[in-house]
Design an enzyme around this catalytic site. Structure first.
Site, short mmCIF file in Angstrom:
data_model
loop_
_atom_site.label_atom_id
_atom_site.label_comp_id
_atom_site.label_asym_id
_atom_site.label_seq_id
_atom_site.Cartn_x
_atom_site.Cartn_y
_atom_site.Cartn_z
N SER A 176 -49.86 -12.24 63.32
CA SER A 176 -51.03 -12.74 62.59
C SER A 176 -50.73 -14.10 61.96
O SER A 176 -50.35 -15.04 62.64
CB SER A 176 -51.48 -11.69 61.57
N ASP A 272 -59.58 -9.98 69.59
CA ASP A 272 -58.71 -9.78 68.45
C ASP A 272 -59.51 -9.18 67.28
O ASP A 272 -60.46 -9.79 66.78
CB ASP A 272 -58.11 -11.13 68.04
N HIS A 339 -54.85 -6.00 66.93
CA HIS A 339 -54.32 -7.15 66.20
C HIS A 339 -52.86 -6.85 65.88
O HIS A 339 -52.57 -5.95 65.10
CB HIS A 339 -55.12 -7.37 64.92
#
Length: 394
Positions: A176, A272, A339
């Site tokens: 991330s 995502d 994610h």
């Protein structure tokens, strides 16, 4: 009553088995506070020392290093940064003292055949700007420290002293906002390691794209402009980008990746889940909550919402590097609603893990790193990939 009790007992047995299985494919690693960094001003938002968790390498992997940067979004002004100082994302005082390592961080060959014996480090995220900020002045009214770049350099310096100066193999990775850090710091990381080391970069769910929200606003571009301005990040972003574009645009990988010299692997879900929830359809762009059910469960999206998601995927693919652009670049863009996929065993390597071109994420990255075979593949559009779990790992 007996039937109810039997069901309850069965449920607890199933839960116990699940917990045992979870424990088998993960292990706990304690925290290291980098107290020496404080004197250099390399501190979290609240001024506390940075921290990381390290599992030492062994056997053939003793000189191999995986340095992974944690994610957790960004803070783009004093208000949102102050919101973090009483959480793990702004203070090492609030961080859990033990983290579970699994997936790419597992120390068992069965679960992580290519990297199980490496020195593995998870760097905690507490600066709010993907480890890029550096503002000398501290406002006495807020006591906020914008020092992410200093944290990055202090951690690497500490690891070099602990043996990374003798590295034969090394990877900088991140999930991330940490995945974005691994992109922005890719070439810098390589420059700090021995010239003889084989160094590559891996970004897991770090390829955030510049796309308008469902309300037609440039939501994420505005946030990135503010992040870079608040944290004084411009001077620490790749000059190959800032010489051409305004600094805020250089937080977008699509404007940076083509100029990166070090081999890099981009792992991302084309749908995502974090980007759908926070870039495409953030709360401010969806005040009536029309997207709430869809964001939580892609199978509950309406036909119109699915069309918007397919358009998002098209924009994502346009922003990603072209397949075949360079064999040193890896690309694994699956069509899962996910994610971050390297740190969880079920998405990294398991019998039922997601597949792309019949390869697990673990196999694709291992083959790419060790130059066994290149990997640049883009999945077919949702819902064609039946290997996806479509669960949200955040």
């Amino acid at each position: 009553m007996r039937m109810v009790n039997t069901r309850v007992c069965l449920w607890f047995q199933i839960l116990a088995v699940a917990l045992v299985l979870l424990k088998v494919d993960s292990f706990d690693v304690g925290i290291t506070y980098l107290q020496s960094a404080v004197a250099k001003g390399a501190v979290c938002l609240d001024g506390s020392p940075p921290a990381y968790h390290m599992s030492k390498g062994f056997g053939a992997g003793i000189n191999n290093w995986l340095v992974h940067f944690e994610g957790g979004g960004w803070c783009n002004n004093a208000t949102t940064c102050l919101d973090r100082i009483n959480t793990r994302l702004g203070s090492s005082k609030q961080m859990t003292k033990v983290l579970s390592f699994s997936g790419m961080f597992s120390n068992k060959a069965k679960f992580n055949p290519d990297f199980y014996d490496w020195n593995t480090i998870k760097v905690r995220y507490c600066d709010g700007a993907s480890f890029t900020g550096d503002v000398e002045a501290v406002d006495p009214a807020t006591n906020l420290h914008y020092r992410g770049q200093r944290i990055f350099l202090a951690v690497i310096e500490d690891l070099l002293a602990k043996g990374m100066k003798d590295a034969k193999n090394a990877i900088i990775s991140g999930c991330s906002a940490g995945g974005l850090a691994s992109i922005l710091h890719c070439d810098k990381f390589k420059s700090l390691l021995p010239a003889s080391a084989k160094v590559k970069c891996l970004a897991d769910a770090g390829y955030f794209i510049n796309v308008k929200s469902v309300a037609g606003t440039s939501h994420i571009e505005s946030i990135y402009d503010d992040v870079v301005r608040t944290h004084g990040s411009a001077k620490n972003l790749p000059s190959s980008c800032t010489s051409r574009l305004k600094p805020g645009l250089c937080f977008f990988p699509q404007n940076v990746v083509q100029q990166i010299q070090t081999p890099i692997f981009l792992l991302n879900a084309a749908y995502d889940s974090w980007q759908v929830k926070n870039i495409l359809a953030p709360g401010v762009a969806d005040p009536h909550g029309t997207w709430s059910n869809c964001k939580q469960d892609i199978t509950k999206c309406s036909a119109a919402q699915l069309k918007t998601l397919q358009e998002f995927r098209t924009q994502f693919l346009s922003a990603a590097p072209a397949v075949g652009s360079s064999k040193s670049r890896g690309l694994y863009l699956n069509s899962c609603y996910a994610h971050c996929q390297t740190g969880t065993q079920e998405t990294w390597l398991r019998a039922d893990s997601p597949l792309l071109d019949n390869k697990t994420i673990a196999k694709a990255i291992g083959d790419w790193y060790y130059d066994r075979s290149p990997f640049q593949k883009i999945d077919c559009p949702y819902p064609c990939d039946k290997t996806c779990h479509n669960r949200i790992f955040e």
